[in-house]
Design a protein around this motif. Structure first.
Motif, PDB file in Angstrom:
ATOM      1  N   SER A  97       0.802  -1.229   0.000  1.00 31.43           N
ATOM      2  CA  SER A  97       0.000   0.000   0.000  1.00 31.43           C
ATOM      3  C   SER A  97       0.830   1.273   0.000  1.00 31.43           C
ATOM      4  CB  SER A  97      -0.930   0.006   1.217  1.00 31.43           C
ATOM      5  OG  SER A  97      -0.196  -0.161   2.420  1.00 31.43           O
ATOM      6  N   GLU A 154      -1.785   5.936  -8.127  1.00 34.78           N
ATOM      7  CA  GLU A 154      -2.594   4.821  -8.596  1.00 34.78           C
ATOM      8  C   GLU A 154      -1.779   3.908  -9.498  1.00 34.78           C
ATOM      9  OE1 GLU A 154      -2.705   8.053  -9.490  1.00 34.78           O
ATOM     10  OE2 GLU A 154      -4.299   8.353 -10.972  1.00 34.78           O
ATOM     11  N   ASN A 181     -16.309  -0.954  -7.861  1.00 35.97           N
ATOM     12  CA  ASN A 181     -14.932  -0.999  -7.338  1.00 35.97           C
ATOM     13  C   ASN A 181     -14.609  -2.368  -6.736  1.00 35.97           C
ATOM     14  OD1 ASN A 181     -14.707   1.681  -8.077  1.00 35.97           O
ATOM     15  ND2 ASN A 181     -15.039   2.468  -6.010  1.00 35.97           N
ATOM     16  N   GLU A 231     -11.900   1.487  -2.196  1.00 31.73           N
ATOM     17  CA  GLU A 231     -12.276   2.898  -2.283  1.00 31.73           C
ATOM     18  C   GLU A 231     -12.324   3.391  -3.721  1.00 31.73           C
ATOM     19  OE1 GLU A 231      -9.762   5.245   0.149  1.00 31.73           O
ATOM     20  OE2 GLU A 231     -10.435   4.352   2.042  1.00 31.73           O
ATOM     21  N   ARG A 232     -11.502   2.813  -4.578  1.00 31.76           N
ATOM     22  CA  ARG A 232     -11.468   3.229  -5.984  1.00 31.76           C
ATOM     23  C   ARG A 232     -11.413   1.993  -6.881  1.00 31.76           C
ATOM     24  NH1 ARG A 232      -7.293   7.874  -7.274  1.00 31.76           N
ATOM     25  NH2 ARG A 232      -8.600   7.864  -9.154  1.00 31.76           N
ATOM     26  N   ASP A 284      -6.620   2.967  -5.742  1.00 28.40           N
ATOM     27  CA  ASP A 284      -6.281   3.266  -4.348  1.00 28.40           C
ATOM     28  C   ASP A 284      -4.787   3.144  -4.076  1.00 28.40           C
ATOM     29  OD1 ASP A 284      -5.865   0.540  -4.367  1.00 28.40           O
ATOM     30  OD2 ASP A 284      -7.253   0.088  -2.730  1.00 28.40           O
TER      31      ASP A 284
END
Length: 359
Positions: free
Chosen positions: A23, A28, A300, A321-322, A346
């Motif tokens: 992460s 992106e 998503n 989230e995306r 994300d």
């Protein structure tokens, strides 16, 4: 919180198990690709960065190109196949939305070759089976085929067998995915915004057949045997399988029902949730295309289907989230040993395992 959801879905003999979540990417992630041995995963980011991770630990192994806010995305990555004649291993191609195509040597961090397709944006790459040729495609709708040894263009294809050809007109809008037909160095399939999949023959220098329908907006075109899978960016009939020889549709894989159930693809929208519109779709690489993975935006999420068992759902990665922009199966796989990576808006890369469902 990201979940592996199985609610409302007919279950497969396999299950999806989270392994690693990476992460700390700089922006992106638009593309991911496993190395031929499955030990590394390269990620291309929206700020142009190319980062390579160890698939066992998730640690950053190589940072080949730092990103910046002024850079355009790295849009496609393909590792060069390893064959008996391969002298330099760990080489991959990367394309950028500026039109730059680069050969990178992963372990040394060196850019071995760089070329710019001026005025174009390159969105798609692929090598043929032995790595002797590679193809590119993008904004200008041309399919360019290069000789790997010389890095020179040997064929530029646009259009069909003539301006009056209706069955194979070539592309009329941006091309987001291209792939050499397995086992044939002369045939390439491609898809894009114009709602067609084109079949190109390098010997003729043009498109020779078309499949009408798929709206391709990412790396969502793949082929195993005589089957072509397409993922479309639209709220219904997103995931389809086609017969390569005839161009006829074999089946829709219903997104909401996860396979054989009769629920419509737009069931999420019917309960007040957005549908999932696909940016990525791919067969697994164990040689049989046992699984199909796909993901996108709106809802998503990403899903893995057991294609050889009625397209039953293995699992769903949801709660993102995306949107999901990229998916890749590890090439060092068997039917009981599958690893898949998904990534997207994300900035995270998720590596998951597909294992037999013994519950």
């Amino acid at each position: 919180q990201v979940l592996i959801s199985k609610k409302y879905l007919k279950m497969s003999n396999y299950k999806l198990v989270p392994k690693i979540t990476i992460s700390d990417n700089t922006s992106e992630v638009f593309c991911v690709r496993f190395s031929p041995d499955g030990k590394f995963l390269a990620a291309g980011c929206g700020d142009g960065a190319i980062r390579v991770f160890n698939t066992t630990t998730g640690n950053l192994a190589y940072n080949l190109q730092g990103g910046s806010n002024a850079s355009l995305p790295t849009t496609a990555i393909r590792f060069r196949p390893i064959t008996a004649s391969t002298r330099t291993k760990n080489v991959f191609l990367a394309a950028n939305a500026t039109g730059v195509i680069q050969h990178w040597h992963m372990t040394s961090g060196k850019c071995l070759h760089s070329a710019e397709d001026q005025g174009n944006q390159v969105y798609a790459l692929d090598y043929n089976d032995d790595g002797a040729r590679f193809a590119t495609a993008g904004k200008d709708t041309f399919i360019r085929v290069y000789e790997e040894a010389t890095k020179s263009v040997i064929c530029t294809m646009k259009g069909g067998r003539g301006y009056s050809s209706k069955e194979a007109p070539g592309h009329s809008n941006r091309v987001f995915s291209c792939k050499f037909v397995p086992g044939n160095e002369n045939l390439i399939i491609s898809g894009g915004w114009d709602n067609t999949v084109q079949i190109w023959d390098i010997r003729e220098g043009c498109a020779v057949r078309s499949i009408f329908g798929p709206h391709i907006c990412g790396d969502s075109l793949d082929m195993v045997g005589n089957e072509v899978v397409t993922g479309s960016w639209r709220p219904g009939n997103q995931l389809e399988v086609w017969d390569f020889t005839t161009g006829n549709k074999i089946q829709d894989i219903p997104w909401a029902s996860g396979g054989t159930a009769a629920a419509p693809s737009s069931v999420f929208a019917s309960v007040g949730q957005p549908a999932c519109m696909l940016y990525a779709a791919q067969f697994s690489k164990e040689g049989q295309g046992r699984f199909i993975g796909a993901g996108g935006s709106g809802q998503n999420e990403a899903k893995i289907f057991d294609h050889q068992n009625g397209n039953e759902t293995v699992g769903t990665i949801t709660g993102l989230e995306r949107g999901v922009f990229a998916i890749d199966f590890s090439p060092d796989a068997t039917s009981n040993n599958q690893v898949v990576a998904i990534a997207g808006g994300d900035s995270s890369v998720r590596i998951l395992e597909i294992t037999p469902n013994t519950a």
